[in-house]
Scaffold this active site. Structure first.
Site, PDB file in Angstrom:
ATOM      1  N   SER A  97       0.836  -1.202   0.000  1.00 22.44           N
ATOM      2  CA  SER A  97       0.000   0.000   0.000  1.00 22.44           C
ATOM      3  C   SER A  97       0.865   1.244   0.000  1.00 22.44           C
ATOM      4  CB  SER A  97      -0.854  -0.024   1.264  1.00 22.44           C
ATOM      5  OG  SER A  97      -1.438   1.233   1.491  1.00 22.44           O
TER       6      SER A  97
ATOM      7  N   TYR B  56      -2.149  -1.554  10.738  1.00 23.57           N
ATOM      8  CA  TYR B  56      -2.387  -2.043   9.369  1.00 23.57           C
ATOM      9  C   TYR B  56      -1.203  -1.680   8.472  1.00 23.57           C
ATOM     10  CZ  TYR B  56      -3.858  -1.917   4.523  1.00 23.57           C
ATOM     11  OH  TYR B  56      -3.882  -2.075   3.161  1.00 23.57           O
TER      12      TYR B  56
ATOM     13  N   LYS C  46       1.923  -4.000   6.363  1.00 28.81           N
ATOM     14  CA  LYS C  46       2.346  -3.937   4.960  1.00 28.81           C
ATOM     15  C   LYS C  46       3.862  -3.731   4.885  1.00 28.81           C
ATOM     16  CE  LYS C  46      -1.608  -4.630   3.110  1.00 28.81           C
ATOM     17  NZ  LYS C  46      -1.855  -5.939   2.535  1.00 28.81           N
TER      18      LYS C  46
HETATM   19  P1  NAD Z   1     -10.903  -7.215   0.576  1.00 31.28           P
HETATM   20  O1  NAD Z   1     -11.135  -7.257   2.044  1.00 31.28           O
HETATM   21  O2  NAD Z   1     -12.073  -6.955  -0.310  1.00 31.28           O
HETATM   22  O3  NAD Z   1     -10.210  -8.561   0.097  1.00 31.28           O
HETATM   23  C1  NAD Z   1      -9.330  -9.292   0.905  1.00 31.28           C
HETATM   24  C2  NAD Z   1      -9.789 -10.748   0.892  1.00 31.28           C
HETATM   25  O4  NAD Z   1      -8.906 -11.524   1.694  1.00 31.28           O
HETATM   26  C3  NAD Z   1     -11.199 -10.925   1.465  1.00 31.28           C
HETATM   27  O5  NAD Z   1     -11.983 -11.662   0.552  1.00 31.28           O
HETATM   28  C4  NAD Z   1     -10.969 -11.698   2.752  1.00 31.28           C
HETATM   29  O6  NAD Z   1     -12.050 -12.539   3.081  1.00 31.28           O
HETATM   30  C5  NAD Z   1      -9.683 -12.450   2.450  1.00 31.28           C
HETATM   31  N1  NAD Z   1      -8.877 -12.823   3.635  1.00 31.28           N
HETATM   32  C6  NAD Z   1      -8.502 -12.037   4.666  1.00 31.28           C
HETATM   33  N2  NAD Z   1      -7.772 -12.752   5.544  1.00 31.28           N
HETATM   34  C7  NAD Z   1      -7.680 -14.004   5.046  1.00 31.28           C
HETATM   35  C8  NAD Z   1      -7.066 -15.200   5.502  1.00 31.28           C
HETATM   36  N3  NAD Z   1      -6.418 -15.257   6.656  1.00 31.28           N
HETATM   37  N4  NAD Z   1      -7.164 -16.311   4.735  1.00 31.28           N
HETATM   38  C9  NAD Z   1      -7.847 -16.289   3.561  1.00 31.28           C
HETATM   39  N5  NAD Z   1      -8.469 -15.193   3.088  1.00 31.28           N
HETATM   40  C10 NAD Z   1      -8.383 -14.064   3.825  1.00 31.28           C
HETATM   41  O7  NAD Z   1      -9.763  -6.136   0.303  1.00 31.28           O
HETATM   42  P2  NAD Z   1      -9.233  -5.519  -1.063  1.00 31.28           P
HETATM   43  O8  NAD Z   1      -9.609  -4.097  -1.090  1.00 31.28           O
HETATM   44  O9  NAD Z   1      -9.583  -6.390  -2.189  1.00 31.28           O
HETATM   45  O10 NAD Z   1      -7.665  -5.559  -0.778  1.00 31.28           O
HETATM   46  C11 NAD Z   1      -6.851  -6.647  -1.205  1.00 31.28           C
HETATM   47  C12 NAD Z   1      -5.451  -6.445  -0.657  1.00 31.28           C
HETATM   48  O11 NAD Z   1      -4.960  -5.189  -1.108  1.00 31.28           O
HETATM   49  C13 NAD Z   1      -5.381  -6.417   0.866  1.00 31.28           C
HETATM   50  O12 NAD Z   1      -4.193  -7.059   1.266  1.00 31.28           O
HETATM   51  C14 NAD Z   1      -5.317  -4.936   1.175  1.00 31.28           C
HETATM   52  O13 NAD Z   1      -4.658  -4.688   2.393  1.00 31.28           O
HETATM   53  C15 NAD Z   1      -4.517  -4.419   0.000  1.00 31.28           C
HETATM   54  N6  NAD Z   1      -4.747  -2.985  -0.269  1.00 31.28           N
HETATM   55  C16 NAD Z   1      -6.029  -2.542  -0.468  1.00 31.28           C
HETATM   56  C17 NAD Z   1      -6.251  -1.176  -0.688  1.00 31.28           C
HETATM   57  C18 NAD Z   1      -7.657  -0.643  -0.870  1.00 31.28           C
HETATM   58  O14 NAD Z   1      -7.835   0.567  -0.755  1.00 31.28           O
HETATM   59  N7  NAD Z   1      -8.655  -1.465  -1.182  1.00 31.28           N
HETATM   60  C19 NAD Z   1      -5.162  -0.287  -0.716  1.00 31.28           C
HETATM   61  C20 NAD Z   1      -3.881  -0.793  -0.537  1.00 31.28           C
HETATM   62  C21 NAD Z   1      -3.681  -2.149  -0.316  1.00 31.28           C
HETATM   63  N1  UFG Z   2     -12.719  11.123   3.254  1.00 31.97           N
HETATM   64  C1  UFG Z   2     -13.756  11.985   3.555  1.00 31.97           C
HETATM   65  N2  UFG Z   2     -14.918  11.423   4.027  1.00 31.97           N
HETATM   66  C2  UFG Z   2     -15.083  10.081   4.199  1.00 31.97           C
HETATM   67  C3  UFG Z   2     -14.009   9.232   3.877  1.00 31.97           C
HETATM   68  C4  UFG Z   2     -12.834   9.788   3.417  1.00 31.97           C
HETATM   69  O1  UFG Z   2     -13.660  13.197   3.418  1.00 31.97           O
HETATM   70  O2  UFG Z   2     -16.161   9.655   4.646  1.00 31.97           O
HETATM   71  C5  UFG Z   2     -11.474  11.709   2.698  1.00 31.97           C
HETATM   72  C6  UFG Z   2     -10.239  11.409   3.521  1.00 31.97           C
HETATM   73  O3  UFG Z   2     -10.069  12.377   4.526  1.00 31.97           O
HETATM   74  C7  UFG Z   2      -9.147  11.443   2.445  1.00 31.97           C
HETATM   75  C8  UFG Z   2      -9.861  10.945   1.192  1.00 31.97           C
HETATM   76  O4  UFG Z   2     -11.252  11.121   1.439  1.00 31.97           O
HETATM   77  O5  UFG Z   2      -8.745  12.775   2.205  1.00 31.97           O
HETATM   78  C9  UFG Z   2      -9.604   9.481   0.906  1.00 31.97           C
HETATM   79  O6  UFG Z   2      -9.912   8.707   2.057  1.00 31.97           O
HETATM   80  P1  UFG Z   2     -10.039   7.108   2.002  1.00 31.97           P
HETATM   81  O7  UFG Z   2     -10.403   6.649   3.377  1.00 31.97           O
HETATM   82  O8  UFG Z   2     -10.903   6.715   0.871  1.00 31.97           O
HETATM   83  O9  UFG Z   2      -8.569   6.662   1.614  1.00 31.97           O
HETATM   84  P2  UFG Z   2      -7.201   6.871   2.405  1.00 31.97           P
HETATM   85  O10 UFG Z   2      -6.265   7.496   1.444  1.00 31.97           O
HETATM   86  O11 UFG Z   2      -7.378   7.542   3.695  1.00 31.97           O
HETATM   87  O12 UFG Z   2      -6.844   5.376   2.753  1.00 31.97           O
HETATM   88  C10 UFG Z   2      -6.466   4.467   1.727  1.00 31.97           C
HETATM   89  C11 UFG Z   2      -6.715   3.019   2.156  1.00 31.97           C
HETATM   90  C12 UFG Z   2      -5.873   2.657   3.344  1.00 31.97           C
HETATM   91  C13 UFG Z   2      -4.438   2.960   3.052  1.00 31.97           C
HETATM   92  C14 UFG Z   2      -4.298   4.409   2.626  1.00 31.97           C
HETATM   93  C15 UFG Z   2      -2.903   4.789   2.238  1.00 31.97           C
HETATM   94  O13 UFG Z   2      -8.073   2.836   2.492  1.00 31.97           O
HETATM   95  O14 UFG Z   2      -5.993   1.275   3.559  1.00 31.97           O
HETATM   96  O15 UFG Z   2      -5.118   4.645   1.483  1.00 31.97           O
HETATM   97  O16 UFG Z   2      -2.536   4.121   1.100  1.00 31.97           O
HETATM   98  F1  UFG Z   2      -3.693   2.742   4.163  1.00 31.97           F
END
Ligand code: NAD
Ligand code: UFG
Length: 337
Positions: free
Chosen positions: A124, A148, A152
């Site tokens: 991330s 969290y 990562k």
């Molecule tokens: P998500 O929660 O939709 O998908 C993650 C999946 O992993 C889920 O289906 C969950 O059930 C499964 N899972 C969790 N723990 C598990 C375990 N122990 N064994 C088997 N399955 C397990 O999340 P996502 O948004 O698709 O994110 C995927 C990956 O990308 C995650 O590692 C997340 O941290 C990373 N990531 C996501 C974002 C974002 O904004 N969505 C940003 C940066 C990184």
């Molecule tokens: N925000 C609002 N209102 C809301 C939610 C978010 O104003 O209800 C704003 C936040 O303050 C930020 C922007 O929208 O300025 C984006 O916020 P998100 O929560 O959508 O995303 P973040 O960048 O805060 O977080 C994401 C992932 C995290 C990760 C982080 C850094 O969700 O898992 O990016 O990569 F850690």
């Protein structure tokens, strides 16, 4: 040879499964449904008219992992499985370390046992902490403010150490910026449990009437309109980045961190106004105090992804809003019960 997708039923995983199948890859999917349901995979099967081999299993369960590696010819793992809620990680740090860090160690131990030494990991942009933007992959990382984000960073370091210990390993650390949107069919999308933490899912739930109004967290940041700036990336572009990352991992060894972002920043209010264009009316919102731990701005340098993977994002904010709205308006309760 097949690619094992951990967490393949989740938001990014389901979109990536679809793009991998479309690219002609064989996949095997594992998920424990902690944060997902079987339905997205059924919809992926329907979209590509293929049956997907699936295991309901936990990455911390070594015996279950061994069975998957014995029953399939796996050569690469894309490792999405993990917990991702920042607030929950502050309340339950041990759960996050056990699942995200411990689970990855178990997965790698089993991979080693079966001679599978290629992994694409979901990292991330949060690992960049307080670096100046745009974030480049050679910046020092690890200055993170929550458990969290630390998981990562720790997994990145563990996978790098693994490469140092054994030059046969190939590790691609994909640092995602802010994935939003959905597949253009509107059949798969993001379906968070409970109250959404992230901006786009919250906007979408306001739009379908599940929430009253959006709170914009802070309008006094040092940005042009005072609201926070992020690098939103269409989830299909992100999924296509994984198809390229697998090809890269198959032809290189060693560890590389690579940003997956667009390189363009969008403020909260810009995103709200872009959404209003597809929504067709004003979105109710109020200005609220800043959210603790938020940075004013975050966006990627994209040169490394272009140079190493031959990948760049092609979808813009309007595409992201259009596809996100198609998903939510056609599935107001997400995948349902
Ligand atoms: P998500 O929660 O939709 O998908 C993650 C999946 O992993 C889920 O289906 C969950 O059930 C499964 N899972 C969790 N723990 C598990 C375990 N122990 N064994 C088997 N399955 C397990 O999340 P996502 O948004 O698709 O994110 C995927 C990956 O990308 C995650 O590692 C997340 O941290 C990373 N990531 C996501 C974002 C974002 O904004 N969505 C940003 C940066 C990184
Ligand atoms: N925000 C609002 N209102 C809301 C939610 C978010 O104003 O209800 C704003 C936040 O303050 C930020 C922007 O929208 O300025 C984006 O916020 P998100 O929560 O959508 O995303 P973040 O960048 O805060 O977080 C994401 C992932 C995290 C990760 C982080 C850094 O969700 O898992 O990016 O990569 F850690």
């Amino acid at each position: 040879m097949a690619i094992l997708i951990t967490g393949g039923c989740g938001y990014i995983g389901s979109h990536t499964c679809l793009e991998l199948i479309k690219a002609g890859q064989d996949i095997v999917v594992l998920d424990n449904f902690y944060n997902s349901k079987p339905e997205p995979l059924h919809r992926v099967e329907e979209l590509c008219n293929t049956k997907i081999k699936f295991y309901e299993a936990d990455i911390r369960d070594e015996a279950a992992l061994c069975r998957i590696f014995e029953e399939n010819e796996i050569d690469t793992v894309i490792h999405f499985a993990g917990l991702k809620a920042v607030g929950e990680s502050v309340e339950k740090p041990l759960l996050y370390f056990e699942n995200n860090v411990g689970g990855t160690v178990t997965l790698c131990r089993v991979m080693n046992k079966y001679g599978v030494k290629r992994i694409v990991f979901s990292s991330s942009a949060t690992v960049y902490g307080h670096n100046p933007v745009p974030y480049t992959e050679d910046m020092p990382v690890g200055d993170v403010t929550n458990p969290y984000g630390r998981t990562k960073y720790m997994v990145e370091e563990i996978l790098r150490d693994l490469c140092t210990s054994d030059p046969e390993w190939s590790v691609v650390l994909l640092r995602y910026f802010n994935p939003i949107g959905s597949h253009e069919s509107g059949r798969i999308g993001e379906d968070p449990n409970g109250i959404p933490n992230n901006l786009m899912p919250y906007v979408l739930q306001v739009a379908v009437g599940r929430r009253e109004r959006l709170s914009v967290y802070g309008d006094d940041y040092p940005t042009p309109d005072g609201t926070g700036i992020r690098d939103y990336i269409h989830v299909v572009d992100l999924a296509l980045g994984h198809v390229k990352a697998v090809a890269y991992a198959r032809s290189h060894t060693g560890a590389e961190a690579i940003n997956l972002g667009t390189g363009r920043g969008t403020s909260v209010l810009e995103l709200v106004h872009a959404f209003e264009k597809v929504y067709g009316k004003p979105l109710p919102y109020v200005i609220a105090p800043r959210r603790a731990g938020d940075l004013p701005e975050c966006y990627a340098a994209t040169d490394k992804a272009r140079d190493l993977l031959g990948w760049e994002a092609t979808r813009n904010i309007d595409d992201m809003c259009r596809d996100a709205w198609k998903w939510q308006s056609e599935n107001p309760m997400g995948y349902g019960e």
